[in-house]
Scaffold this motif. Sequence first.
Motif, PDB file in Angstrom:
ATOM      1  N   MET A  85       0.812  -1.216   0.000  1.00  0.00           N
ATOM      2  CA  MET A  85       0.000   0.000   0.000  1.00  0.00           C
ATOM      3  C   MET A  85       0.848   1.270   0.000  1.00  0.00           C
ATOM      4  N   TRP A  90       2.047   1.946  -3.542  1.00  0.00           N
ATOM      5  CA  TRP A  90       0.837   2.225  -4.327  1.00  0.00           C
ATOM      6  C   TRP A  90       0.380   3.671  -4.092  1.00  0.00           C
ATOM      7  N   LEU A 110     -11.240   7.205  -5.901  1.00  0.00           N
ATOM      8  CA  LEU A 110     -11.228   6.064  -4.987  1.00  0.00           C
ATOM      9  C   LEU A 110     -12.333   6.165  -3.937  1.00  0.00           C
ATOM     10  N   VAL A 147      -6.269  -1.644  -8.138  1.00  0.00           N
ATOM     11  CA  VAL A 147      -7.091  -1.745  -6.932  1.00  0.00           C
ATOM     12  C   VAL A 147      -8.398  -2.420  -7.323  1.00  0.00           C
ATOM     13  N   VAL A 181     -10.866  -4.545  -0.054  1.00  0.00           N
ATOM     14  CA  VAL A 181     -10.111  -3.872  -1.102  1.00  0.00           C
ATOM     15  C   VAL A 181      -8.807  -4.640  -1.270  1.00  0.00           C
ATOM     16  N   ILE A 214      -5.098  -4.561  -3.305  1.00  0.00           N
ATOM     17  CA  ILE A 214      -4.143  -3.803  -4.108  1.00  0.00           C
ATOM     18  C   ILE A 214      -3.089  -4.797  -4.563  1.00  0.00           C
ATOM     19  N   PHE A 250      -9.664   1.147   4.377  1.00  0.00           N
ATOM     20  CA  PHE A 250      -9.144   1.762   3.169  1.00  0.00           C
ATOM     21  C   PHE A 250      -9.548   3.237   3.104  1.00  0.00           C
TER      22      PHE A 250
END
Length: 125
Positions: A25, A28, A43, A67, A74, A76, A112
Motif C-alpha cells: 500500500m 501504491w 477512490l 485496486v 479492497v 491492491i 481503506f
Amino acid sequence: MEYDFLHDAITGNAKAIFSTEHEVMGPWLEVEVGMDASKLTQLLTAIDEIEKGFKNEILISGSEYSVILDQDDVSIETNSSMNGADALPIELQDEHVDFDSNNSSQCGLEDFREVLMAWAKFIKS
C-alpha cells in the motif's frame, strides 16, 4: 493496519510506510495516488458506489498497481502479479524469502477509506 506518512528528507516527497502485511500500500499510494486529489476522489467515490450497492466490484488500474474493490474488501496488487508474470528463476529463489508478499495486500473498505482520508490530510500539510 499500521502505517506512517513522512516527507523524504532529501526530496521532500510524501512517503507512506505500512506494516509488512500491507506493505504494498505504501508504494501504491506514492506511485498511483501521490498528490493527485482527483485520484483520491475517484477512490472515495468507488467506495461509496460499492457500499450503496450501485456496483458489486470496481477495478481501477494504474501504471504499476491495480485496486479491486468489492463488498468485502479492497485488494491492491502489482500489475505484474495480476498479469501472470513469470516467477523468479530457481537460481534467484531463497527459501526464506517470500517474494509474493510484496505483490498484494487486502483490507476492509472502512480501513481503506481511513487510509485515503489520512493520506489526503497529510499531503495537504
